[in-house]
Design an enzyme around this catalytic site. Sequence first.
Site, PDB file in Angstrom:
ATOM      1  CG  ASP A  30     -26.473  20.550 -29.436  1.00 38.01           C
ATOM      2  OD1 ASP A  30     -26.802  21.988 -29.412  1.00 38.01           O
ATOM      3  OD2 ASP A  30     -27.570  19.783 -29.604  1.00 38.01           O
TER       4      ASP A  30
ATOM      5  NE  ARG B  19     -23.256  21.048 -32.402  1.00 36.46           N
ATOM      6  CZ  ARG B  19     -23.623  19.793 -32.107  1.00 36.46           C
ATOM      7  NH1 ARG B  19     -22.768  19.047 -31.249  1.00 36.46           N
ATOM      8  NH2 ARG B  19     -24.579  19.421 -32.594  1.00 36.46           N
TER       9      ARG B  19
ATOM     10  CB  CYS C 216     -23.630  20.490 -36.390  1.00 36.50           C
ATOM     11  SG  CYS C 216     -24.564  21.907 -36.998  1.00 36.50           S
TER      12      CYS C 216
END
Length: 157
Positions: free
Chosen positions: A123, A9, A3
């Site tokens: 996100d 994440r 990420c």
Amino acid sequence: MVCLGNICRSPLAEGILQQKIREAGYDWTVDSAGTNGYHIGEQPHVLSQKVARDHGIDISGQCCRKLMKEDLLVYDRLFVMDQENYAAVKRICADYWQIEKNDRKVTMILDLLYPGENREVPDPWYGTEKDYRLVFDLLSRACDRLIDQYSSQSTAG
Ligand code: 4NP
């Protein structure tokens, strides 16, 4: 698992897949990294840690690192969370991208669930716990699909 920050994440994706491969009895090496280096050396975000812990997964021992171009050689598959990070992996790994079909190793993780739709894992950096839970659920389903695909490939024929 890749990420932007390796804070929210991808640490969750790493922890989730590690738990699932343990349950499935596989011996894969799973790691995560970020395409930027803002948080190198830090632990995962507190909300990523909390949501993982609520599912019996401890990701507190993870340490943020930046993706290196050599990662494209070391790993069989790289799963990215969104288009921006796909482009960043291509840039970081440019020296190796077009040799040995390395580019084919890199895919959007939600392609596992929604092939060809280019869906992104949102996100959660500016979000609330609810956003982290949504990320967890998407990643958990994607990792289930990865293991299912691998299991059916390795038993086929
Ligand atoms: P991640 O989330 O890419 O899921 O780790 C982010 C972490 C940090 C930042 C942005 C997104 N940041 O801007 O520092």
